[in-house]
Motif scaffolding. Sequence first.
Motif, mmCIF file in Angstrom:
data_model
loop_
_atom_site.group_PDB
_atom_site.id
_atom_site.type_symbol
_atom_site.label_atom_id
_atom_site.label_comp_id
_atom_site.label_asym_id
_atom_site.label_seq_id
_atom_site.Cartn_x
_atom_site.Cartn_y
_atom_site.Cartn_z
ATOM 1 N N PHE A 19 0.956 -1.244 -0.047
ATOM 2 C CA PHE A 19 0.151 -0.072 -0.054
ATOM 3 C C PHE A 19 0.753 1.287 0.006
ATOM 4 C CE2 PHE A 19 -2.214 3.511 2.347
ATOM 5 C CZ PHE A 19 -3.017 3.455 1.446
ATOM 6 N N ALA A 20 2.059 1.201 0.856
ATOM 7 C CA ALA A 20 2.713 2.399 1.003
ATOM 8 C C ALA A 20 3.495 2.761 -0.276
ATOM 9 C CB ALA A 20 3.855 2.040 2.112
ATOM 10 N N SER A 21 3.667 1.770 -1.258
ATOM 11 C CA SER A 21 4.382 2.073 -2.515
ATOM 12 C C SER A 21 3.504 2.216 -3.678
ATOM 13 C CB SER A 21 5.435 0.968 -2.662
ATOM 14 O OG SER A 21 4.629 -0.408 -2.785
ATOM 15 N N ALA A 22 1.985 1.807 -3.504
ATOM 16 C CA ALA A 22 1.421 2.004 -4.418
ATOM 17 C C ALA A 22 0.813 3.322 -4.916
ATOM 18 C CB ALA A 22 -0.197 1.416 -3.817
ATOM 19 N N ASN A 23 0.866 3.685 -6.226
ATOM 20 C CA ASN A 23 0.138 4.901 -6.709
ATOM 21 C C ASN A 23 -0.796 4.369 -8.006
ATOM 22 O OD1 ASN A 23 1.408 4.027 -9.020
ATOM 23 N ND2 ASN A 23 2.960 5.623 -8.896
ATOM 24 N N THR A 56 -6.212 14.324 -11.781
ATOM 25 C CA THR A 56 -5.060 14.121 -10.775
ATOM 26 C C THR A 56 -4.126 13.008 -11.012
ATOM 27 O OG1 THR A 56 -6.577 15.143 -9.050
ATOM 28 C CG2 THR A 56 -4.696 14.139 -8.308
ATOM 29 N N LYS A 57 -2.846 13.283 -10.881
ATOM 30 C CA LYS A 57 -1.754 12.543 -11.444
ATOM 31 C C LYS A 57 -0.954 12.225 -10.207
ATOM 32 C CE LYS A 57 -0.086 15.168 -14.592
ATOM 33 N NZ LYS A 57 -1.070 16.255 -14.235
ATOM 34 N N PRO A 58 -0.151 10.944 -10.105
ATOM 35 C CA PRO A 58 0.756 10.572 -8.875
ATOM 36 C C PRO A 58 1.727 11.590 -8.787
ATOM 37 C CG PRO A 58 0.072 8.775 -10.387
ATOM 38 C CD PRO A 58 -0.445 9.893 -11.074
ATOM 39 N N LYS A 81 2.022 9.896 -2.806
ATOM 40 C CA LYS A 81 3.266 9.692 -1.918
ATOM 41 C C LYS A 81 4.777 9.653 -2.486
ATOM 42 C CE LYS A 81 5.035 6.773 1.343
ATOM 43 N NZ LYS A 81 5.013 5.142 1.968
ATOM 44 N N GLU A 82 4.691 8.832 -3.455
ATOM 45 C CA GLU A 82 6.186 8.460 -4.066
ATOM 46 C C GLU A 82 6.737 9.510 -5.065
ATOM 47 O OE1 GLU A 82 8.025 5.922 -3.153
ATOM 48 O OE2 GLU A 82 6.498 5.206 -1.739
ATOM 49 N N LYS A 83 5.783 10.100 -5.834
ATOM 50 C CA LYS A 83 6.290 11.090 -7.067
ATOM 51 C C LYS A 83 5.621 12.498 -6.855
ATOM 52 C CE LYS A 83 6.302 7.357 -10.152
ATOM 53 N NZ LYS A 83 6.002 6.660 -11.519
ATOM 54 N N GLY A 84 4.780 12.654 -6.023
ATOM 55 C CA GLY A 84 4.164 13.929 -5.673
ATOM 56 C C GLY A 84 4.260 14.601 -4.325
ATOM 57 N N LYS A 85 3.050 15.151 -3.933
ATOM 58 C CA LYS A 85 3.149 15.793 -2.677
ATOM 59 C C LYS A 85 1.719 15.979 -2.132
ATOM 60 C CE LYS A 85 5.636 19.943 -0.338
ATOM 61 N NZ LYS A 85 6.235 20.967 -0.704
#
Length: 273
Positions: A19-23, A56-58, A81-85
Amino acid sequence: MFKSIIIVVILGLNALINFASANDLDEILASTIRSDENKARDKARHPKETIEFFGTKPTDHVLEMWPGEGWYSEILAPYVKEKGKFSAVTFATGNLNSQDKREAFWSKNALTYIEKMSDKDIYGDVNFFEFEPPKLMDLKGIAPVDVAYIVRTLHIWDEFGAFAQGLQLIHDVLKPGGILAIVQHRGNAISQNASSAGEGYLDERYVIETAERNGFKLVERSEVNLNMKDTKDYPKGVYALPPVLAMGNTDREKYIGIGESDRMTLKFIKVVN
């Protein structure tokens, strides 16, 4: 027995890591991190379709205004989370001892939300800000954002006479060409020139005209959150409907049968003169 416990713990950790790494929105929506109660509302709130409608994009910097308990935040924050803010603007947190019961409740809500969303393993490094008209009207310090979500909140800003000013502040923090994403309880349209908006509801034309007077241009409307069963004429307005069910046991099954409110879903773009 101990082996079973270890297996359950490992499975739980694996789910958290995934879940934490999912986009991917489907993965996030299905995740065990979300409560069954929140998942049950997906049928009424259409989060995937709504987020995709707003484009909306990651990689985006997403801002959510007054996220409440974080129903949308727990989807949007992991998504970027991984690529955005992700940034959240809560109620003021310093009113726990206020004589105003609503102010005190809002502060408690904000502090609970901040505690929840501070789990970096799940939600990443969330930025928190405060906004509460008419006393606290400042969004300084927020880095330029790609999209600002306002979900079922504008009626309260309008109640405070802060609708236009709030939109101006959001305009200031959006990037040129940034998106204003509005989902709002929709009042009844009586004719081309008149409408009826009960407690919690707003006239769609009023929302559009106010946004366009304050630096935004309507790009597109969606009926993804349409509810034809919502007659919008209840004693306690929109709060009679789920999830609040403010009428208690009075006509409870009727309101459950209607479901959540009919909502306008409006996509605006920031206009730069």
